[in-house]
Design an enzyme around this catalytic site. Structure first.
Site, PDB file in Angstrom:
ATOM      1  CB  CYS A 101      -0.942  -0.005   1.204  1.00 51.57           C
ATOM      2  SG  CYS A 101      -2.066  -1.409   1.275  1.00 51.57           S
ATOM      3  CG  HIS A 162      -1.031   3.216   4.694  1.00 46.80           C
ATOM      4  ND1 HIS A 162      -1.001   1.914   4.246  1.00 46.80           N
ATOM      5  CD2 HIS A 162      -0.295   3.224   5.841  1.00 46.80           C
ATOM      6  CE1 HIS A 162      -0.302   1.163   5.075  1.00 46.80           C
ATOM      7  NE2 HIS A 162       0.137   1.950   6.054  1.00 46.80           N
TER       8      HIS A 162
END
Length: 610
Positions: A101, A162
Site C-alpha cells: 500500500c 497511509h
C-alpha cells in the site's frame, strides 16, 4: 478527426467547422467545450460554464485483477465497475509501481517510483506501521493534487491515506493530505487492520507481538519463582532483588503493550481535515460515511472544476461488510465486500449523473496492487484472486502482485467499450490528469509516469513505456521490456520469493513474502519470460528455447544501469526510526493517553448502504 461528437449535440460537420476556427486549439479543451455546450443545452442556461473537466479517481485496496466481471470473473457481481469499463477504456496491462500500500500509493500520488521519494524500504518494514510514526510522503514531493490545486481545482480526498501524518510534533501535520495539495480530507490516515475489529487475531507485527508476550511470560515466571523461593526459604535472594526484577518486568511489558495493546485506538481513527472525528472508528458505518462524503464533495463543487480522490477502505481485511451485503456473493465475506464496493462505485457514478456532470468528468478506477493470497482465516480465503497471474500482494516481480485493473471513462473524449493491451502504470495518472487540467508536470525532478491520453484516444498505437522496473521494497526484482517493433513483452526476474510450502504460489508460512535475505532466490542468469506468449509466467525461457535469450538480457541489463544512474540518495521514510511508534506524535482527540471520541453528527446514516 479523433474527436467523438457527443450524443448528437453538434453534427460532425459543425464540429469540424468549429475545429477549423483555431486548429492550434488543444483538442482536449475543444472536446471539453463541446461537452459543456451539450450539458448546458440539457440542463438549461443557468449552469456555470467550466472549461476544465472534473476528475474522479477511485482506488480500491488489495483488489485482485481477477475479482471483476470485466476482467473475466463470472462469480462475483460487479455490474457498476463493469458498466464503467463498457462505457470507457479498459487497460489490460496496468501495473502498480509496488506491491504494498504505502509505496504504491506514494508512486500513484507523485508519478515517481517510490525509491525516488524514500518510500521504498530496504528493511523488513515496507509500509508505514503507525499514525504516530515520523515517516511519510516527504514535503518536497509534489502530488497531482497540488498541481491541480494550482490550476484552480477544488481537491478532496475521501478514504484511506497511509502516507503519514506528523514529523516532529503532534500538530505539524507535515505528511497530512492537506499538506500535499488536498483542500479537504475525510477518512482514515492509516489503513484497515484486523486490530480495528474486535475478536480478530492481531495483524500488526503479529510475530513480534507473540515474541514479546513470550518474553513477558518468561520474566513473570522468573519473578514468580523468585518470589515463591524467597517466601519458602528455598532461594537465598533479597526482597530488593525480587522487587527490582518485578519492576523491570513490568516496565518491559508496559513499554511494548502501550503501543501494541492499543492499536485499535492509535491506528483505527477517522479524521476530518486535521480533526479526529472517531477514535476508535466504528467500522459498521464506514461505507455510509465514505459515500456521504464523496457525494457531498460532488454536490458542493458541481460548478467545478474539482478533483475527488475516493480511496476505498474496501477490500482490505478485516473485510467489514454491512448487513445488506452479507451472504450475497458466492465467495464468502471477501466476495460480499467486493460487491459492496461495486455498489458504492455505482452510487458515486449516479451522483455524478444526477448533477449533470457525466460528460465533463474523467473517471478512473484501479487497485493499488494485487490481492493478498496469504490472507486466510482457517480455510476461508480473505484475499483477492489475481486471475491467471502468478503471485500476489507483497511480491514485487510476479505479475499477480502488480498487475491491476485500470478503467477510464470520459464520454466524448475517450472511446467507449475499448481495450488497450499496452503496458501502462498507476504512475501514468499523474501526468495524465495534469495534462487534462491544463497544468505541467514539475521540471525539477524525474517523473516516471507518461501521459495516457494519446494512447487512450488511439492516436498512437504503443505505450510510451519501453522499460518498467519492478521493485520489492528497495530491491529491484524484475524488469519488463516492451519491444514495440516485434510485439514481444520481455520480463527478466533477478530475484524471486521462495514460496512456502514449495510450489504453493505464495508465502503462507510468513504471511507475506520477503524482498531479501534467506526468503528469496537470486537468479544468474535472470529468469526470462515473454509475457506476450506466457502471461502467467509458467515456463522460463532458456538459450535453447529462445535464440534471443542473451541479446534480450544484455539489452535489459543496459537499461537497468541507466535507470540506476538516475537515482539519487534521499532520506529513508520507512527506516526503523521513522516507522516506530512515538507517543508524542500520536493523534489524539483527548488528552493522551485518554484518546477516545465519537464526534460524528447524528445524520451519518443518511446514506443507507444497500
Amino acid at each position: 478527426m479523433g474527436i467523438a461528437w457527443l450524443h448528437g449535440g453538434l453534427s460532425q460537420g459543425e464540429g469540424e467547422r468549429l475545429e477549423r476556427v483555431s486548429p492550434s486549439f488543444p483538442r482536449i479543451y475543444l472536446a471539453t467545450l463541446l461537452a459543456l455546450l451539450i450539458s448546458l443545452d440539457a440542463r438549461g442556461t443557468n449552469a456555470a460554464p467550466n472549461m476544465k473537466p472534473n476528475i474522479v479517481l477511485m482506488l480500491a485496496d488489495d483488489l485482485g485483477i481477477g475479482d471483476l466481471g470485466c476482467y473475466g470473473n463470472d462469480t462475483i457481481n460487479t455490474p457498476n465497475i463493469d458498466r464503467l469499463a463498457k462505457e470507457g477504456v479498459k487497460l489490460t496491462q496496468h501495473i502498480a509501481a509496488a506491491s504494498l500500500c504505502t509505496p504504491s500509493r506514494a508512486a500513484f500520488l507523485t508519478g515517481r517510483y517510490p525509491i525516488r521519494s524514500g518510500m521504498a524500504s530496504g528493511g523488513s518494514y515496507r509500509a508505514l506501521q503507525w499514525n504516530a510514526g515520523s515517516g511519510g510522503l516527504p514535503a518536497n514531493e509534489t502530488t497531482f493534487a497540488k498541481v491541480l490545486q494550482q490550476q484552480g481545482y477544488a481537491t478532496g480526498l475521501v478514504g484511506k491515506w497511509h502516507q503519514g501524518v506528523n514529523c516532529d510534533s503532534v500538530h505539524d501535520h507535515c505528511h497530512h493530505p492537506l499538506s500535499h495539495g488536498f483542500d479537504y480530507f475525510y477518512g482514515m490516515p492509516f489503513t484497515l487492520l484486523n486490530n480495528c475489529q474486535d475478536h480478530k487475531p492481531p495483524e500488526l507485527d503479529a510475530a513480534l507481538q507473540a515474541k514479546l508476550w513470550f518474553y513477558t511470560q518468561l520474566i513473570a515466571l522468573a519473578v514468580l519463582t523468585a518470589l515463591v523461593g524467597k517466601t519458602t526459604g528455598l532461594v537465598s535472594v533479597t526482597w530488593k532483588v525480587v522487587t527490582f526484577f518485578a519492576l523491570l518486568g513490568f516496565l518491559f511489558f508496559a513499554s511494548w503493550y502501550s503501543s501494541y495493546g492499543f492499536v485499535k485506538y492509535w491506528n483505527c481513527i477517522l479524521m476530518r481535515n486535521h480533526n479526529i472525528t472517531e477514535q476508535p472508528m466504528k467500522l459498521e458505518r464506514m461505507a455510509s460515511l465514505v459515500l456521504k462524503e464523496a457525494v457531498s464533495i460532488i454536490q458542493s463543487n458541481k460548478h467545478g472544476p474539482f478533483l475527488l480522490f475516493v480511496s476505498f477502505l474496501h477490500v482490505h481485511t478485516p473485510l467489514f461488510t454491512t448487513e445488506a451485503f452479507l451472504g450475497k456473493s458466492r465467495h464468502g465475506i471477501y466476495g460480499d465486500n467486493v460487491e459492496e464496493m461495486d455498489w458504492l462505485v455505482g452510487q458515486i457514478l449516479d451522483a455524478i449523473d444526477k448533477e449533470g456532470l457525466r460528460n465533463n468528468t474523467l473517471i478512473y478506477f484501479a487497485s493499488d496492487h494485487g490481492g493478498q493470497l496469504e490472507a486466510q482465516e482457517g480455510t476461508i480465503q480473505l484475499g483477492g484472486w489475481n486471475g491467471i497471474y502468478k503471485g500476489g500482494k507483497g511480491m514485487g516481480g510476479w505479475e499477480g502482485g502488480i498487475r491491476v485493473p485500470g478503467i477510464l471513462r470520459w464520454p466524448g473524449m475517450l472511446p467507449a467499450n475499448t481495450v488497450v493491451d499496452e503496458p501502462t502504470s498507476l504512475m501514468d495518472i499523474y501526468p495524465t490528469v495534469t495534462h487534462v487540467a491544463g497544468g505541467t508536470v514539475p521540471q525539477d525532478r524525474i517523473i516516471d509516469g507518461r501521459n495516457l491520453l494519446p494512447l487512450l484516444q488511439q492516436e498512437v498505437k504503443h505505450s510510451e513505456h519501453e522499460f518498467m522496473f519492478h521493485y520489492c521494497g528497495s530491491y529491484l526484482h524484475a524488469v519488463r521490456w516492451h519491444q514495440k517493433d516485434s510485439g514481444a513483452l520481455w520480463k527478466a526476474h533477478y530475484i524471486t520469493p521462495i514460496f512456502h510450502p514449495k510450489g504453493a504460489g505464495a508465502c503462507y508460512g510468513k504471511g507475506i513474502c520477503p524482498c531479501s535475505g534467506e526468503g528469496v532466490t537470486h537468479h544468474d542468469p535472470p529468469l526470462l519470460f515473454d509475457l506476450s506468449r506466457d502471461p502467467s509466467e509458467a515456463v522460463p525461457l532458456s538459450p535453447d528455447t529462445e535464440p534471443l535469450f542473451h541479446t534480450v538480457l544484455k539489452h535489459i541489463g543496459r537499461a537497468v544501469e541507466e535507470h540506476r544512474g538516475t537515482l539519487t540518495p534521499v532520506p529513508q521514510q520507512l527506516s526503523l526510526g521513522n516507522i516506530m511508534w512515538k507517543p508524542w506524535l500520536q493523534p489524539c482527540c483527548g488528552t493522551f493517553p485518554f484518546c477516545w471520541c465519537d464526534n460524528e453528527e447524528s445524520d451519518t446514516h443518511s446514506y443507507k448502504v444497500g
